[in-house]
Design an enzyme around this catalytic site. Structure first.
Site, mmCIF file in Angstrom:
data_model
loop_
_atom_site.group_PDB
_atom_site.id
_atom_site.type_symbol
_atom_site.label_atom_id
_atom_site.label_comp_id
_atom_site.label_asym_id
_atom_site.label_seq_id
_atom_site.Cartn_x
_atom_site.Cartn_y
_atom_site.Cartn_z
ATOM 1 N N TRP A 169 0.813 -1.224 0.000
ATOM 2 C CA TRP A 169 0.000 0.000 0.000
ATOM 3 C C TRP A 169 0.844 1.269 0.000
ATOM 4 O O TRP A 169 0.295 2.379 -0.007
ATOM 5 C CB TRP A 169 -0.949 0.004 1.203
ATOM 6 N N LYS A 170 2.141 1.127 0.058
ATOM 7 C CA LYS A 170 3.045 2.290 0.026
ATOM 8 C C LYS A 170 2.572 3.350 1.020
ATOM 9 O O LYS A 170 2.059 3.011 2.077
ATOM 10 C CB LYS A 170 3.134 2.844 -1.399
ATOM 11 N N GLU A 226 11.671 1.433 -4.496
ATOM 12 C CA GLU A 226 11.520 2.824 -4.017
ATOM 13 C C GLU A 226 12.437 3.081 -2.822
ATOM 14 O O GLU A 226 12.946 4.188 -2.655
ATOM 15 C CB GLU A 226 10.046 3.084 -3.666
ATOM 16 N N GLY A 255 1.065 -3.128 -6.295
ATOM 17 C CA GLY A 255 0.992 -1.792 -5.700
ATOM 18 C C GLY A 255 -0.380 -1.192 -5.912
ATOM 19 O O GLY A 255 -1.333 -1.460 -5.179
ATOM 20 N N GLY A 256 -0.518 -0.384 -6.960
ATOM 21 C CA GLY A 256 -1.742 0.379 -7.213
ATOM 22 C C GLY A 256 -3.026 -0.428 -7.121
ATOM 23 O O GLY A 256 -3.993 -0.007 -6.476
HETATM 24 C C1 PEP Z 1 4.947 -2.244 -6.093
HETATM 25 O O1 PEP Z 1 4.703 -1.284 -5.385
HETATM 26 O O2 PEP Z 1 5.702 -3.107 -5.682
HETATM 27 C C2 PEP Z 1 4.326 -2.329 -7.415
HETATM 28 C C3 PEP Z 1 4.607 -3.354 -8.164
HETATM 29 O O3 PEP Z 1 3.475 -1.295 -7.785
HETATM 30 P P1 PEP Z 1 2.456 -1.303 -9.042
HETATM 31 O O4 PEP Z 1 1.676 -2.586 -8.974
HETATM 32 O O5 PEP Z 1 1.591 -0.096 -8.828
HETATM 33 O O6 PEP Z 1 3.273 -1.231 -10.278
#
Ligand code: PEP
Length: 252
Positions: free
Chosen positions: A10-11, A97, A234-235
């Protein structure tokens, strides 16, 4: 058989109330996904409350990072044993990140993963090449260096608690997914590398997740690849319905 893992990162999103409400919505949607390990990774401040909300469900809790010391004068850091105390079973280590913005190196990834395992957590160790590295044909050498450095000194036993996530940096949050074949090629390479660095039975058992713009409409093709054992999302993990649809990839 490797049990698939679908993990949501969820960052830096969601308040405590939003995180709790999201898992309350998610739980009934994934209650039947018993053949998949489902994991969510909220921000630190929401962990304990989300752990309470997840009690008795088939959804597990992860942190997004940790420090390698157990305690001491390390202002702002969080130790693996405190994550365990907050209800985590997992911690993500070495996300791109963290490497890009916070100076994470293969050496710090290694220390964090070791500390996480010592505290009884499962470590999701992330690796992945940038676009420039892919375009200059350095993908395999970058991955090899990251795996060798990040997993250096691990015993065979530690692998019960290690999950690897291959996340090409150019595919994270960009909407660009690696093709099924591109992802499979790197996953197969990682598995062969683990066999070479450790042994074949560890390589056969370790779960390697793909991450990078995984969505309900591309998860099935990725999961059909022989060396892809799950997804780090992620998203699409921020909404209960899309994350549940990914977790139910078998039914899509
Ligand atoms: C992640 O945050 O590890 C990721 C893969 O993000 P996303 O699915 O948004 O690309």
């Amino acid at each position: 058989m490797r049990r698939p893992v679908i993990a949501g990162n969820w960052k830096l999103f969601k308040t405590i109330a939003e995180a709790v409400s999201m898992v309350n919505e998610l739980k009934p949607l994934v209650a039947k996904c018993q053949d998949v390990e489902i994991v969510v990774a909220p921000v630190f401040t929401a962990l304990s409350r989300v752990a309470d909300a997840l009690a008795g469900s088939n959804v597990k809790l992860s942190a997004q990072d940790c420090y390698w010391e157990e305690e001491g004068a390390f202002t702002g850091e969080v130790a693996p044993k405190l994550l365990k105390d907050a209800g985590c079973g997992y911690v993500i280590v070495g996300h791109s990140e963290r490497r890009q913005y916070f100076g994470e190196t293969d050496q710090t990834v290694n220390k964090k993963a070791k500390a996480a395992i010592a505290a009884g957590l499962n470590a999701i160790v992330c690796v992945g090449e940038s676009l420039a590295e892919r375009e200059s044909d350095k993908t395999f050498s970058v991955i090899e260096t990251q795996i060798q450095g990040g997993l250096s000194g691990f015993s065979a036993d530690a692998f019960d608690q290690i999950v690897i996530a291959y996340e090409p940096v150019w595919a994270i949050g960009t909407g660009k997914t690696a093709s099924d074949a591109q992802a499979q090629e790197v996953h197969a390479f990682i598995r062969q590398l683990i066999a070479r660095l450790f042994n074949q039975s560890i390589a056969d058992a370790v779960r390697i997740l793909y991450g990078g713009s995984v969505k309900p409409d591309n998860v099935k093709g990725l999961m059909a690849q022989p060396d892809i054992d799950g997804a780090l999302v992620g998203g699409a993990s921020l909404k209960a319905d899309s994350f549940a649809a990914i977790a139910a990839f078998n039914a899509l």
